[in-house]
Design a protein around this motif. Structure first.
Motif, PDB file in Angstrom:
ATOM      1  N   ALA A 216       6.975  -0.482   6.171  1.00 34.60           N
ATOM      2  CA  ALA A 216       6.457   0.717   5.685  1.00 34.60           C
ATOM      3  C   ALA A 216       5.540   1.156   5.768  1.00 34.60           C
ATOM      4  O   ALA A 216       4.422  -0.407   6.164  1.00 34.60           O
ATOM      5  CB  ALA A 216       6.726   0.401   4.184  1.00 34.60           C
ATOM      6  N   ILE A 218       2.321   3.360   4.315  1.00 29.86           N
ATOM      7  CA  ILE A 218       1.785   3.568   3.115  1.00 29.86           C
ATOM      8  C   ILE A 218       1.191   5.154   3.630  1.00 29.86           C
ATOM      9  O   ILE A 218      -0.210   4.541   3.886  1.00 29.86           O
ATOM     10  CB  ILE A 218       1.450   2.958   2.462  1.00 29.86           C
ATOM     11  CG1 ILE A 218       2.058   1.912   1.795  1.00 29.86           C
ATOM     12  CG2 ILE A 218       1.071   3.611   0.512  1.00 29.86           C
ATOM     13  CD1 ILE A 218       1.782   0.454   1.539  1.00 29.86           C
ATOM     14  N   SER A 232      -0.876  -4.313   5.410  1.00 29.44           N
ATOM     15  CA  SER A 232      -0.168  -4.266   4.147  1.00 29.44           C
ATOM     16  C   SER A 232       1.679  -3.626   4.965  1.00 29.44           C
ATOM     17  O   SER A 232       1.471  -3.843   6.008  1.00 29.44           O
ATOM     18  CB  SER A 232      -0.842  -3.060   4.232  1.00 29.44           C
ATOM     19  OG  SER A 232      -0.115  -2.111   4.789  1.00 29.44           O
ATOM     20  N   GLY A 233       2.313  -3.006   4.397  1.00 29.55           N
ATOM     21  CA  GLY A 233       3.633  -2.251   4.521  1.00 29.55           C
ATOM     22  C   GLY A 233       4.694  -3.226   4.335  1.00 29.55           C
ATOM     23  O   GLY A 233       5.890  -3.116   5.180  1.00 29.55           O
ATOM     24  N   GLU A 234       4.821  -4.942   4.344  1.00 28.63           N
ATOM     25  CA  GLU A 234       5.952  -5.213   4.965  1.00 28.63           C
ATOM     26  C   GLU A 234       7.136  -5.358   4.274  1.00 28.63           C
ATOM     27  O   GLU A 234       7.673  -6.009   3.293  1.00 28.63           O
ATOM     28  CB  GLU A 234       5.365  -6.633   5.102  1.00 28.63           C
ATOM     29  CG  GLU A 234       4.869  -6.932   6.601  1.00 28.63           C
ATOM     30  CD  GLU A 234       5.370  -6.494   7.968  1.00 28.63           C
ATOM     31  OE1 GLU A 234       6.325  -6.993   7.668  1.00 28.63           O
ATOM     32  OE2 GLU A 234       4.319  -5.628   8.459  1.00 28.63           O
ATOM     33  N   LEU A 235       7.615  -4.294   3.981  1.00 29.55           N
ATOM     34  CA  LEU A 235       9.213  -3.798   3.218  1.00 29.55           C
ATOM     35  C   LEU A 235       9.739  -4.887   3.683  1.00 29.55           C
ATOM     36  O   LEU A 235      10.797  -5.378   2.103  1.00 29.55           O
ATOM     37  CB  LEU A 235       8.951  -1.704   3.758  1.00 29.55           C
ATOM     38  CG  LEU A 235      10.284  -1.847   2.653  1.00 29.55           C
ATOM     39  CD1 LEU A 235       9.678  -2.109   1.411  1.00 29.55           C
ATOM     40  CD2 LEU A 235      10.891  -0.257   2.494  1.00 29.55           C
TER      41      LEU A 235
END
Lengths: 379, 379
Positions: A216, A218, A232-235
């Motif tokens: 992801a 963001i 960030s963003g390790e969906l």
């Protein structure tokens, strides 16, 4: 001051709906016409702006020459390593994709050195194509499906089983020569591509990059949100069921095990062949995609409850599958997101095709030049 | 410029390890001694700074007077509505809590008007106590367990079953008179209290506020992260099991159903009595807290994978229960957070006691005065 004003003039030209004249730029920037003319001369000389012939106009007076970003100015090379493909593209100053290549090869059996050499070859080939068409590639960015540090170290790419790969060091001096290459997460770069492809429509959103893995990007108030350290963003590794199947990252029940490409295509041919079959067979798609969409919605609802964004963009393989995925994603979001009671969520398919991260990577190179034209013109 | 310099001088005094002289402030700000003296005179006159007698010093010359934030300067009133208590406190300019009150009453059977009137009464009483001790309350902030807009509208507080409560409007003209009151989410304010209680130690963290509900305040690089619209941090409604028990928000399997106070205290007395029993009975605590910690860890791992922070602070009722909760939280984080492979997570108990949000609220009022002293001195 001059560096700042060069960038200001470029921004005005880039944002204009029709080619502005020097006088238009002076009016919109508040700079004098003489200053604007000198800056424009420099930008034209530096290959960043081009002048276009006057359009026929009503009224008296000599019609003014219009200014546009130079379609043959410095270009950006975007490269992407993903789990089952390599991709690359060249984007000109106006943001238009001029050259493109995708190689569908499963990268998992290959060593990091082999994969990096192959993507560098792809880049060198695109650079040659661009040169043959009269475009100079000014820089490159590489998208990878993993967690990257600012120095170009790939800490971990779970689906490639890579860790501590010095991608920047490995690329240096290879087929890309001394071309500067930055390295970033693929979902981040794809989210940037989405932001800029959309014009002014999007403000804050989660871009979901569906591939073998799920990432992801963001965007908050038109800026990429990178978290505290850029990871960030390790969906794909958000938990859907704590006792679910084991993921490549080692944990149980990660979203990728329910909605990653391999979960969607179980018992079907891998890759594009299987995806095409899903898209063509409505009954099959209705049978297996809504439950994947529910898992995606459960994970995204948690993300939205924590991050507070009102839009989800389904990208990568999820884009063309959105007709079957989006309804169940929406249902979970409206059930689980507290704010949806008074501020409904939007779920939409990405405006971009496959390999959006490569386009985002190339676009990032070009935007860096436009943001700091003095840097480019000094070289 | 004067407003800016007044704030600059205050910041220097606040940050100093021992009371600085006017000359020290001039040296650290780069302002002239005459300018600093005039500013300090204004700040002393305005009741923001106090002068303390010279400490005995070695060497020649007249010893300088030291400057400190005025412990009897303007104070902040912090108020908190939570599901099973109301709380309030008065904090002086130095950040010290001077007066405190907590009322343990279940607010759920009461109407929003009744609850807001009660918390305003509590605030008025604390204000009177402060006045009797020689302190003037300059402003108030109210912490609520829900999603609030900038105008003081509580959109939704699921555990109170409140929606669209105009808290600012209801408070206006009540027992707090014309005292300015801002309204914010309780976990956000508690996170700010944690940040400032910790001095310079914390950079980025998720503060977990455990009460009847579970909220989170996210701090990134020492700034509160509010999400796109100010409604971030709804950790209690992150899903642990998609088909789990129904939550007060209407969804299934939210974290609150596994780790909220009522889940921890099932079959035990409600509130502080039950919590005290858990803390006193190691066998009981070992029996039920680790599984709640696992659920907390599952939800937090998703948050950390998305947001990229390296520290979790367990606050509210979770603080004193951390000996039994933290090990299973840590186990899930190290299993599920991708970055933990090379950058281990820290899980720690909050440094604050109960009603941390009220302390955070009062501290926010005081920090606003210190950040804009000219505003305060004009009134």
């Amino acid at each position: 001051m001059r560096a700042h004003n060069l960038a200001l003039v470029l921004r005005q030209v880039a944002a204009a709906h029709r080619p502005p004249s020097r006088a238009d730029v002076a009016a919109s920037t508040g700079l004098t016409r003489a200053t604007v003319s000198a800056l424009v001369d420099d930008l034209v000389g530096g290959g960043l702006l081009a002048e276009v012939g006057p359009a026929p106009r009503a009224g008296a007076g000599r019609p003014a020459v219009g200014l546009v970003l130079h379609a043959y100015g410095p270009a950006g090379l975007g490269l992407e390593i993903n789990v089952d493909y390599l991709a690359g593209c060249v984007v000109d100053l106006t943001g238009t994709v001029r050259h493109r290549a995708v190689l569908h090869v499963d990268q998992r059996p290959l060593s990091p050195d082999t994969v990096l050499a192959a993507v560098a070859d792809l880049g060198a080939q695109l650079r040659t194509e661009a040169a043959a068409a009269g475009r100079v590639v000014a820089g490159a960015a590489l998208a990878v499906p993993g967690l990257v540090s600012g120095t170009g170290l790939i800490h971990r790419a779970p689906n490639l089983a890579w860790h501590d790969v010095d991608a920047a060091g490995t690329l240096a001096g290879g087929p890309l020569g001394d071309l500067p290459v930055t390295i970033d997460n693929e979902a981040n770069l794809a989210a940037l591509a989405e932001l800029h492809a959309d014009g002014q429509g999007l403000d804050s959103f989660v871009y979901v990059s569906g591939e073998i893995g799920i990432g992801a990007g963001i965007v908050l108030h038109r800026d990429l949100f990178r978290g505290a350290r850029g990871w960030s963003g390790e969906l794909g590794h958000v938990c859907v069921r704590p006792d679910g199947p084991r993921c490549r990252c080692g944990a149980l029940g990660c979203l990728e095990q329910y909605a990653g490409q391999e979960a969607l295509l179980r018992d079907l041919p891998a890759g594009e062949a299987g995806l095409a079959r899903l898209r063509a067979d409505d009954e099959l798609a209705r049978h297996r995609l809504p439950s994947a969409g529910t898992s995606l919605g459960v994970a995204l609802a948690g993300v939205v409850n924590m991050l507070d964004v009102d839009t989800v963009v389904l990208g990568g393989i999820f884009g063309p599958l959105a007709p079957w995925l989006a309804p169940s994603v929406e249902a979970e979001l409206s059930r689980r997101v507290l704010t949806s009671a008074w501020s409904p969520m939007t779920v939409r398919a990405s405006a971009l095709g496959p390999a959006a991260a490569a386009v985002g990577a190339a676009g990032a190179v070009v935007r860096d030049i436009l943001a700091e034209p003095a840097e480019w013109m000094r070289t």
